[in-house]
Every structure is written in C-alpha cells, then in structure tokens.
Design a protein around this motif. Sequence first.
Motif, PDB file in Angstrom:
ATOM      1  N   ARG A  70      27.086  37.222  14.785  1.00  0.00           N
ATOM      2  CA  ARG A  70      25.692  36.615  14.523  1.00  0.00           C
ATOM      3  C   ARG A  70      24.589  37.516  15.162  1.00  0.00           C
ATOM      4  O   ARG A  70      23.614  37.702  14.460  1.00  0.00           O
ATOM      5  N   GLU A 122      17.879  27.549  17.997  1.00  0.00           N
ATOM      6  CA  GLU A 122      19.468  27.908  17.522  1.00  0.00           C
ATOM      7  C   GLU A 122      19.836  27.308  16.167  1.00  0.00           C
ATOM      8  O   GLU A 122      20.420  28.185  15.521  1.00  0.00           O
ATOM      9  N   SER A 123      19.022  26.345  15.813  1.00  0.00           N
ATOM     10  CA  SER A 123      19.635  25.847  14.415  1.00  0.00           C
ATOM     11  C   SER A 123      19.185  26.885  13.255  1.00  0.00           C
ATOM     12  O   SER A 123      19.881  26.913  12.324  1.00  0.00           O
ATOM     13  N   HIS A 159      22.315  29.012  12.390  1.00  0.00           N
ATOM     14  CA  HIS A 159      23.332  28.667  11.586  1.00  0.00           C
ATOM     15  C   HIS A 159      23.300  29.106  10.265  1.00  0.00           C
ATOM     16  O   HIS A 159      24.606  29.044   9.765  1.00  0.00           O
ATOM     17  N   LYS A 160      22.523  29.614   9.590  1.00  0.00           N
ATOM     18  CA  LYS A 160      22.361  29.975   8.299  1.00  0.00           C
ATOM     19  C   LYS A 160      23.196  31.354   8.418  1.00  0.00           C
ATOM     20  O   LYS A 160      23.742  31.816   7.341  1.00  0.00           O
ATOM     21  N   ASN A 173      25.738  31.821   9.856  1.00  0.00           N
ATOM     22  CA  ASN A 173      27.399  31.410  10.221  1.00  0.00           C
ATOM     23  C   ASN A 173      28.198  31.732   8.755  1.00  0.00           C
ATOM     24  O   ASN A 173      29.166  32.322   9.155  1.00  0.00           O
TER      25      ASN A 173
END
Length: 257
Positions: free
Chosen positions: A103, A120-121, A124-125, A127
Amino acid sequence: MTNDCILQTQKLSKEFKGFVAVDRVDLSVRRGSIHALIGPNGAGKTTCFNLLTKFIRPSSGVILFNGVDITGDAPAQIARRGIIRSFQISAVFPHLSVLENVRVALQRKMGTSFCFWQAESTLHKLNDRALELLAAVDLESYAHTITVELSYGRKRALEIATTLAMDPELMLLDEPTQGMGLEDVDRIRQLIKKVAANRTVLMVEHNMSVVSSIADTITVLQRGATLAEGPYAEVSKNPAVIEAYMGSADTELVGAH
C-alpha cells in the motif's frame, strides 16, 4: 533505435580515477524480453546498472529509453519514465504488514506517500490493488503477516510486489536470487517469468541455472566491456566466455541447466 528495442546504450563508459569500470558498452534490450547481464566478479555489471538508473553518471556514451535520450536524467525522472530498479528503490518496512508495504508503494506511485494527515480509511481503496499485487507474487495468504516474520525468499517476493506497484515498463532486478536456498531460488525464478509476461526485465544474476532457464538474451561483461551477447545456448559455448569463467568462484557456466 528500432521499435522493439526499449533500452539501448551506445558506447556507455564509466571511469573512476583512471580505472575503467564500464568500457564502451553497447546494450540493446528487446521490449517484452528477459535480458540478463552476467560476468565474473568485477566485470562491471553493478556499475552498468547504476549508470542506467543514474545512481552514478556516465563518463561518456548515451542511454536511450523508448528512443528518448535519458543520459542527463536524474534518478527520480528515470523512475517516472517507468524504469524501476527492484531491491533498491522498493521500500520494504520490516514492522509493517505485507499488505501495508504494498500500500505504501502504491501511495508513492500516486504521489501521496507523505500525506500523513489523511484518514486511514482513505487508504482502504488501495487494498484491492495491493491484494492483486500480492496474489501476483503468491503472497496473498501473508497479507496480514508482519514483514519481519517472512522467510528471506518471501521478503524478496514482497520487494518484487512493491516494485510492481510502481507500474514499471522496464524492471531492473539486481541479483534477485542472491543468498537463497534452492527452494527460494526456484520460487523467485518462476515469479520473474510470471511478472515478465507483460513487461521487460533486465537482470544482473550470478545463478546460471536461473539465467539459462528464463533469459531470452544474455550479455556477458568482462573487465567492463562486452565479451559476448546472445541466447544462453550460444553464449555458453563461446570459447572466450568459457575462458573468462574458468576459475571463477562465484559461478559455473559450463554444465548449468
């Protein structure tokens, strides 16, 4: 420079205080091929790699990438053009998970690696793409493993994944199987063949069984100059190449399969 040639050097040379490390090397790397740079210790292989990635500047000669003269480019410009050197540019952080490492590499490609204030969210895209890359190097099941816990060979596979995250057009592998046991060597050999399916690979490699089984073209360097070039079957029978390797402790050319 023909269309099927992605990288070309013309009379590339590097001199250090009177010592000629690379001596007028003409290199032509065919697009979509695996090209290996081999030679006894001190032949100039690593210096040649350092010239191509601009870690050092050539004393003379020209480097062309996709027909464009890149001799004067800085290392960051070289990377932006799509020439990525594995095991040096790739960053593997031992205390991050395997997924987090990939990442981070994806963020670097996007130019957002220093946006530490992002939630941090938003990461996640990345991931899905990170997991795709881990699947490509057979590390998907290790996604949440802390990197320091990986075996040496799997760490090398992760380094290849982080290099792939930079979306290289030309991937430079610097002794990818160095220090590995047979099982890991075979894993990395298969992996290189797999990732080379849709890109070009230029590699420095001591292990002749790896070179003979996956390289389309081999350039043999000796004392900084090109000694021979061609497919393994042809190069391995060249009397000058056999002589250059006689008594060389780091590799055995004759009889490798």
